[in-house]
Design an enzyme around this catalytic site. Structure first.
Site, PDB file in Angstrom:
ATOM      1  N   THR A 149     -53.307 -35.227  -3.830  1.00 38.22           N
ATOM      2  CA  THR A 149     -53.288 -36.473  -3.058  1.00 38.22           C
ATOM      3  C   THR A 149     -53.245 -37.655  -4.015  1.00 38.22           C
ATOM      4  O   THR A 149     -53.953 -37.648  -5.023  1.00 38.22           O
ATOM      5  CB  THR A 149     -54.582 -36.577  -2.232  1.00 38.22           C
ATOM      6  N   ARG A 177     -53.666 -29.690  11.089  1.00 39.54           N
ATOM      7  CA  ARG A 177     -54.780 -29.696  10.126  1.00 39.54           C
ATOM      8  C   ARG A 177     -54.852 -31.062   9.418  1.00 39.54           C
ATOM      9  O   ARG A 177     -53.849 -31.588   8.945  1.00 39.54           O
ATOM     10  CB  ARG A 177     -54.569 -28.589   9.091  1.00 39.54           C
ATOM     11  N   VAL A 178     -56.027 -31.646   9.405  1.00 38.76           N
ATOM     12  CA  VAL A 178     -56.226 -32.915   8.705  1.00 38.76           C
ATOM     13  C   VAL A 178     -57.261 -32.678   7.611  1.00 38.76           C
ATOM     14  O   VAL A 178     -58.298 -32.054   7.859  1.00 38.76           O
ATOM     15  CB  VAL A 178     -56.690 -34.017   9.686  1.00 38.76           C
ATOM     16  N   GLY A 179     -56.980 -33.164   6.408  1.00 39.25           N
ATOM     17  CA  GLY A 179     -57.903 -32.973   5.292  1.00 39.25           C
ATOM     18  C   GLY A 179     -58.858 -34.140   5.142  1.00 39.25           C
ATOM     19  O   GLY A 179     -59.112 -34.893   6.086  1.00 39.25           O
ATOM     20  N   ASP A 180     -59.388 -34.298   3.935  1.00 44.16           N
ATOM     21  CA  ASP A 180     -60.362 -35.359   3.673  1.00 44.16           C
ATOM     22  C   ASP A 180     -59.708 -36.723   3.479  1.00 44.16           C
ATOM     23  O   ASP A 180     -60.367 -37.759   3.623  1.00 44.16           O
ATOM     24  CB  ASP A 180     -61.135 -35.034   2.388  1.00 44.16           C
ATOM     25  N   THR A 200     -59.609 -35.917  -4.583  1.00 44.82           N
ATOM     26  CA  THR A 200     -58.475 -35.022  -4.347  1.00 44.82           C
ATOM     27  C   THR A 200     -58.949 -33.595  -4.587  1.00 44.82           C
ATOM     28  O   THR A 200     -59.871 -33.374  -5.373  1.00 44.82           O
ATOM     29  CB  THR A 200     -57.265 -35.400  -5.238  1.00 44.82           C
ATOM     30  N   GLY A 201     -58.332 -32.669  -3.904  1.00 42.78           N
ATOM     31  CA  GLY A 201     -58.760 -31.271  -4.037  1.00 42.78           C
ATOM     32  C   GLY A 201     -58.769 -30.621  -2.672  1.00 42.78           C
ATOM     33  O   GLY A 201     -58.021 -31.026  -1.780  1.00 42.78           O
ATOM     34  N   GLY A 203     -59.679 -30.370   0.747  1.00 41.29           N
ATOM     35  CA  GLY A 203     -60.274 -31.289   1.727  1.00 41.29           C
ATOM     36  C   GLY A 203     -61.459 -30.695   2.462  1.00 41.29           C
ATOM     37  O   GLY A 203     -62.468 -31.368   2.684  1.00 41.29           O
TER      38      GLY A 203
HETATM   39  N1  ASP Z   1     -57.443 -33.338  -0.384  1.00 41.72           N
HETATM   40  C1  ASP Z   1     -56.146 -33.067   0.165  1.00 41.72           C
HETATM   41  C2  ASP Z   1     -56.283 -32.289   1.439  1.00 41.72           C
HETATM   42  O1  ASP Z   1     -57.117 -31.419   1.524  1.00 41.72           O
HETATM   43  C3  ASP Z   1     -55.245 -32.346  -0.773  1.00 41.72           C
HETATM   44  C4  ASP Z   1     -55.339 -32.742  -2.214  1.00 41.72           C
HETATM   45  O2  ASP Z   1     -55.909 -33.744  -2.563  1.00 41.72           O
HETATM   46  O3  ASP Z   1     -54.840 -32.041  -3.071  1.00 41.72           O
HETATM   47  O4  ASP Z   1     -55.511 -32.515   2.329  1.00 41.72           O
END
Ligand code: ASP
Length: 315
Positions: A149, A177-180, A200-201, A203
């Site tokens: 992200t 699906r919605v992430g963080d 980022t990572g 979510g």
């Molecule tokens: N955090 C984002 C999500 O889970 C993906 C990412 O940052 O790599 O949608």
């Protein structure tokens, strides 16, 4: 003082421009939105905006957010399809009194009513990668691990701070699906009187610790941005491992209201970019955890060349 910090090397070009703008007293709001737009528009980044990888139904669903650290206004979109710049829609939503976070068809209706640019975000290249992956995973679909992200925290010369994010989320995610990234306190948080953070990572795991809010809270308690990032990431990583046996990828960047910055990660070679009034040349750093400390080094030319070949090449 001014400063801007962003996740991943893909933000380098944006931050070169952003630094020049901030030095000329452009606001954090304008600077961040144009910096993230630049990443969204670049077709070879597989995890943000145009060229982002699709969900398991071969549709590119995008999440984005915008937060104003002066007023604490937040705007966000989740799972939006066919719009070129989700970050601009999020910024526009932050100006509303209510209905600040819209998802799916509702977000698209709002964007359309407000004249935002429509665009088919699925590129030929992303389609090819999807088809390849479908073959590999013909029996079992699993999310791609290389999701990134773009998240930024920015301080302008007037003392205002803004944070924003934009992402296509996990490759092969479920529709809806919605992430963080669009969730206030998890993917981002900023308070001009304190500082801001963005994550980022994975979510699903970032949300378990409200990671960005936790960092801002620790800065407010008197920790430096680096101490706050270390504490928030290492504690969440440890908790997840203790209670659930494993922790997903967690990486964060933060900036205090004085332009001091920090970064922490539980992955190998997390890259991020910083430019500040004291050190105006946008610089890519690579971070690795060593015990409970971070080792943060300027990315070597060779490291950058191989990063960009991997991210924006034909693979
Ligand atoms: N955090 C984002 C999500 O889970 C993906 C990412 O940052 O790599 O949608």
């Amino acid at each position: 003082m001014w400063g801007i910090i962003a996740t991943w090397s893909m933000s380098l070009d944006s931050l070169i421009t952003a630094g020049q703008e901030l030095d000329l007293e452009t606001t954090a709001a304008d600077t961040v939105v144009s910096a993230i737009r630049q990443v969204e528009d670049f077709p070879f980044y597989k995890s943000v905006g145009y060229g982002g990888l699709p969900n398991e139904e071969k549709e590119v669903e995008l999440d984005a957010a915008y937060m104003d650290g002066d007023t604490l206004s937040v705007g966000a979109v989740g799972g939006i399809k066919d719009f070129a710049n989700p970050v601009m829609i999020a910024q526009r939503l932050s100006q509303e009194k209510v209905n600040n976070f819209l998802v799916g068809a509702g977000a698209e209706k709002f964007a359309s009513a407000h004249g935002f640019q429509r665009k088919n975000m699925l590129t030929q290249r992303a389609k090819k990668l999807y088809e390849q992956r479908m073959k590999e995973l013909s029996k079992k679909l699993a999310p791609y691990t290389g999701h990134d992200t773009v998240g930024m925290v920015c301080l302008d010369k007037m003392g205002s701070m803004v944070s924003a994010t934009s992402t296509s989320g996990l490759f092969m995610k479920k529709a809806g699906r919605v992430g963080d990234s669009p969730i206030s306190g998890s993917g981002f948080y900023v308070d001009s009187q304190v500082g801001g953070a963005t994550a980022t990572g994975l979510g699903e795991d970032i949300m378990k610790g409200c990671l960005s809010y936790e960092i801002v809270r620790l800065i407010k308690e008197g920790k430096s941005p680096q101490e706050a990032c270390n504490q928030a990431v290492f504690q969440l990583d440890e908790q997840l491992k203790n209670r659930r046996t494993e922790a997903g990828d967690l990486s964060v960047v933060a900036m205090g209201k004085d332009g001091q910055w920090g970064c922490a990660t539980n992955i190998k070679d997390f890259s991020f970019v910083v430019a500040t009034a004291d050190s105006p040349k946008a610089t890519v750093y690579v971070a690795n955890a060593h015990g409970m400390q971070m080792r943060i080094e300027v990315a070597s030319k060779q490291w950058l060349e191989s990063y960009f070949a991997k991210r924006s090449g034909s693979n």
